[in-house]
Write a protein that holds these residues in place. Structure first.
Motif, PDB file in Angstrom:
ATOM      1  N   LEU A  80      66.734  60.799 -21.115  1.00 54.37           N
ATOM      2  CA  LEU A  80      65.774  61.694 -20.474  1.00 54.37           C
ATOM      3  C   LEU A  80      64.490  60.935 -20.180  1.00 54.37           C
ATOM      4  O   LEU A  80      63.885  60.343 -21.074  1.00 54.37           O
ATOM      5  CB  LEU A  80      65.445  62.894 -21.370  1.00 54.37           C
ATOM      6  CG  LEU A  80      64.339  63.826 -20.828  1.00 54.37           C
ATOM      7  CD1 LEU A  80      64.775  64.523 -19.554  1.00 54.37           C
ATOM      8  CD2 LEU A  80      63.907  64.844 -21.883  1.00 54.37           C
ATOM      9  N   TYR A 114      60.958  62.143 -18.746  1.00 56.50           N
ATOM     10  CA  TYR A 114      60.308  63.451 -18.569  1.00 56.50           C
ATOM     11  C   TYR A 114      58.850  63.246 -18.203  1.00 56.50           C
ATOM     12  O   TYR A 114      58.098  62.576 -18.920  1.00 56.50           O
ATOM     13  CB  TYR A 114      60.431  64.232 -19.876  1.00 56.50           C
ATOM     14  CG  TYR A 114      59.753  65.585 -19.907  1.00 56.50           C
ATOM     15  CD1 TYR A 114      60.432  66.726 -19.477  1.00 56.50           C
ATOM     16  CD2 TYR A 114      58.455  65.731 -20.390  1.00 56.50           C
ATOM     17  CE1 TYR A 114      59.829  67.977 -19.527  1.00 56.50           C
ATOM     18  CE2 TYR A 114      57.844  66.968 -20.439  1.00 56.50           C
ATOM     19  CZ  TYR A 114      58.532  68.090 -20.009  1.00 56.50           C
ATOM     20  OH  TYR A 114      57.931  69.327 -20.060  1.00 56.50           O
ATOM     21  N   ARG A 126      60.224  70.049 -23.031  1.00 53.01           N
ATOM     22  CA  ARG A 126      60.816  68.726 -23.194  1.00 53.01           C
ATOM     23  C   ARG A 126      61.920  68.752 -24.244  1.00 53.01           C
ATOM     24  O   ARG A 126      62.985  68.140 -24.062  1.00 53.01           O
ATOM     25  CB  ARG A 126      59.754  67.697 -23.583  1.00 53.01           C
ATOM     26  CG  ARG A 126      60.314  66.272 -23.691  1.00 53.01           C
ATOM     27  CD  ARG A 126      59.250  65.263 -24.111  1.00 53.01           C
ATOM     28  NE  ARG A 126      59.791  63.928 -24.070  1.00 53.01           N
ATOM     29  CZ  ARG A 126      60.549  63.380 -25.026  1.00 53.01           C
ATOM     30  NH1 ARG A 126      60.854  64.094 -26.106  1.00 53.01           N
ATOM     31  NH2 ARG A 126      61.005  62.147 -24.899  1.00 53.01           N
ATOM     32  N   PHE A 146      65.217  70.046 -22.800  1.00 58.45           N
ATOM     33  CA  PHE A 146      65.933  69.105 -21.934  1.00 58.45           C
ATOM     34  C   PHE A 146      66.453  67.889 -22.716  1.00 58.45           C
ATOM     35  O   PHE A 146      67.505  67.340 -22.364  1.00 58.45           O
ATOM     36  CB  PHE A 146      65.052  68.673 -20.772  1.00 58.45           C
ATOM     37  CG  PHE A 146      64.943  69.716 -19.689  1.00 58.45           C
ATOM     38  CD1 PHE A 146      66.064  70.096 -18.959  1.00 58.45           C
ATOM     39  CD2 PHE A 146      63.739  70.328 -19.404  1.00 58.45           C
ATOM     40  CE1 PHE A 146      65.987  71.063 -17.971  1.00 58.45           C
ATOM     41  CE2 PHE A 146      63.638  71.293 -18.412  1.00 58.45           C
ATOM     42  CZ  PHE A 146      64.770  71.656 -17.687  1.00 58.45           C
ATOM     43  N   HIS A 148      66.285  62.643 -15.063  1.00 58.01           N
ATOM     44  CA  HIS A 148      64.905  62.293 -14.733  1.00 58.01           C
ATOM     45  C   HIS A 148      64.220  63.520 -14.152  1.00 58.01           C
ATOM     46  O   HIS A 148      64.714  64.108 -13.180  1.00 58.01           O
ATOM     47  CB  HIS A 148      64.860  61.144 -13.718  1.00 58.01           C
ATOM     48  CG  HIS A 148      65.315  59.840 -14.279  1.00 58.01           C
ATOM     49  ND1 HIS A 148      64.437  58.825 -14.598  1.00 58.01           N
ATOM     50  CD2 HIS A 148      66.552  59.399 -14.585  1.00 58.01           C
ATOM     51  CE1 HIS A 148      65.132  57.792 -15.081  1.00 58.01           C
ATOM     52  NE2 HIS A 148      66.412  58.124 -15.082  1.00 58.01           N
ATOM     53  N   ILE A 149      63.090  63.902 -14.737  1.00 55.11           N
ATOM     54  CA  ILE A 149      62.313  65.061 -14.295  1.00 55.11           C
ATOM     55  C   ILE A 149      60.899  64.578 -13.999  1.00 55.11           C
ATOM     56  O   ILE A 149      60.214  64.066 -14.899  1.00 55.11           O
ATOM     57  CB  ILE A 149      62.287  66.166 -15.365  1.00 55.11           C
ATOM     58  CG1 ILE A 149      63.709  66.588 -15.751  1.00 55.11           C
ATOM     59  CG2 ILE A 149      61.481  67.367 -14.880  1.00 55.11           C
ATOM     60  CD1 ILE A 149      63.768  67.559 -16.916  1.00 55.11           C
TER      61      ILE A 149
END
Length: 224
Positions: free
Chosen positions: A136, A138, A156, A159, A171-172
């Motif tokens: 992840l 973030y 967070r 996710f 990927h955010i």
């Protein structure tokens, strides 16, 4: 002690338009802090029945179902009299495990997904790979510490739990936004649409694994 009881198929309704095998997941996860049941159908129509005891999380789960076209059923009982952390995390864990179960060896899927979701002034980008390799990145800058009673730090954590247990490279990235609710909701909507793209069956693959190696790692299993 953690008890995880995976079940072969979900209780949510199955789309009548399906032509291939069912892609469903059903996980019942019980710990000393929570009791969580997640059932999903990747080939659904967005039906959603959720009751986690965390109202804002319920609202975001509805976004995943509606915009990801998942049939989703989630119930959770947790120690929310302390805070929402354990319930939020354990729902994410069970959802990730149910996704991994539904994807199985990931044959025939498009594998990659990408979406930019605007919500008024907010704009959030999500790119993901159903690689079997959890990761992840973030980058949401949420101004408020809470939305209603929901601690925004828990976005967070949700996710992280989903990515680790579903085996997603996720990927955010926030490109714009000042309103906390808009930023978070845009993130969930972008995740839902990217996931929908990634898990879609690609007819040109002919049921093959979408990897030049011929195999994808499975969450919770040793990879090749």
């Amino acid at each position: 002690m953690i008890q995880v009881r995976p079940v072969a198929s979900a209780r949510v309704s199955i789309s009548s338009s399906r032509t291939g095998p069912a892609r469903t997941g059903d996980v019942h996860r019980v710990t000393g802090e929570t009791d969580v049941h997640v059932a999903l159908d990747l080939d659904g129509t967005g039906r959603c029945q959720v009751a986690t005891g965390v109202p804002f999380l319920d609202h975001m789960l509805h976004q995943i179902a509606s915009h990801g076209l998942l049939d989703l059923e989630i119930t959770a009982r947790g120690d929310t009299h302390i805070d929402d952390h354990h319930t939020n995390e354990d729902v994410g864990i069970a959802l990730g495990q149910a996704l991994a179960q539904a994807l199985a060896d990931r044959r025939g899927i498009r594998r990659f997904g990408h979406f930019l979701a605007p919500l008024d002034e907010a704009l959030v980008q999500v790119a993901l790979d159903c690689s079997g390799r959890p990761h992840l990145s973030y980058d949401l800058a949420i101004p408020a510490q809470r939305i209603g009673t929901y601690d925004t730090e828990l976005v967070r954590e949700f996710f992280v739990a989903v990515a680790n247990n579903a085996g997603l490279t996720l990927h955010i990235r926030q490109l714009a936004g000042v309103n906390s609710h808009h930023i978070v909701e845009a993130g969930f909507k972008a995740f839902a649409r990217a996931l929908d793209q990634a898990v879609e069956i690609d007819p040109r693959r002919g049921g093959a694994v979408p990897s030049s190696k011929g195999v994808l790692e499975r969450a919770g299993h040793a990879g090749a």
